[in-house]
Enzyme design. Structure first.
Site: not given
Ligand code: GRF
Length: 205
Positions: A14, A67, A92, A109, A111, A147, A175-176
């Site tokens: 998170g 699902r 996930m 999303n 990635h 993706d 960077q995310e």
């Molecule tokens: C991140 O690396 C994101 O890019 C990928 O899953 C990971 C999630 O990390 N989709 P977090 O749970 O936000 O710390």
């Protein structure tokens, strides 16, 4: 400006959720998180959301026979909360075509690669093994392809000779945490159109 209503979907740590939370608190994004959904009981991100006082739902996929049935309950929770944007933050689970069509251009999303390179799991390790010199992260709209949707924003990260999957992942994650709040800010506050695969924002000035 009208605040946009966000649902966060997560499964684990998170940290992206928290980066978005911080950006909203700092008034950098004109939005509010109205719901946090986890498919995993006890996910650290979910625990943090509870501590922060958010409305949360745990919808554990293991309790469902299909699902579709699991996804149906996720959709009901989102609809009940009256959500404008769905933010996948380490969620996930694959979303069905019905789900992504219903919320077209309203699901985001992040990635950990420069898409279309290295989709799927372990993107950072894939980048390292391929020997690329630059990788990064991508925020994109979600469509039925894994993706694969139109790209909103990317940030690059140089690969170092001594990188491991862990060290590279850590620098991409930094960077995310910049890219995701910035992408959400733009989607919430800058008019845009989607032309084919291209997301075109109107000039902000
Ligand atoms: C991140 O690396 C994101 O890019 C990928 O899953 C990971 C999630 O990390 N989709 P977090 O749970 O936000 O710390």
């Amino acid at each position: 400006m009208m605040k946009r209503r966000l649902a966060i979907l997560l499964s684990g740590r998170g940290s992206n959720f928290l980066a978005i939370h911080d950006a909203i608190e700092a008034k950098r994004i004109p939005a509010e998180i109205v719901l946090v959904v986890s498919n995993r009981l006890g996910a650290p991100g979910l625990e943090r959301a509870i501590e922060l006082g958010y409305e949360t739902r745990t919808i554990d996929h293991r309790g469902y026979e299909s699902r579709e049935k699991h996804e149906h309950d996720v959709i009901v929770a989102i609809e009940l909360a009256g959500v404008d944007l769905i933010i996948l933050a380490g969620y996930m689970r694959l979303l069905s075509e019905g789900f992504v069509t219903r919320f077209a251009n309203r699901i985001l999303n992040i990635h950990p690669s420069l898409l279309p390179a290295f989709p799927g799991v372990d993107a950072q390790r894939q980048a390292l093994e391929h020997g690329v010199k630059t990788t990064g992260c991508t925020v994109h709209f979600v469509d039925a392809e894994l993706d694969g949707g139109p790209i909103i924003l990317q940030r690059s990260v140089d690969v170092r000779d001594d990188d491991t999957a862990e060290s590279l992942s850590a620098r991409i994650l930094e960077q995310e945490h910049i890219a995701y709040p910035e992408a959400i800010r733009r989607v919430c506050s800058v008019p845009f159109r989607v032309e084919g695969r291209r997301v075109i924002f109107e000039n902000e000035d």
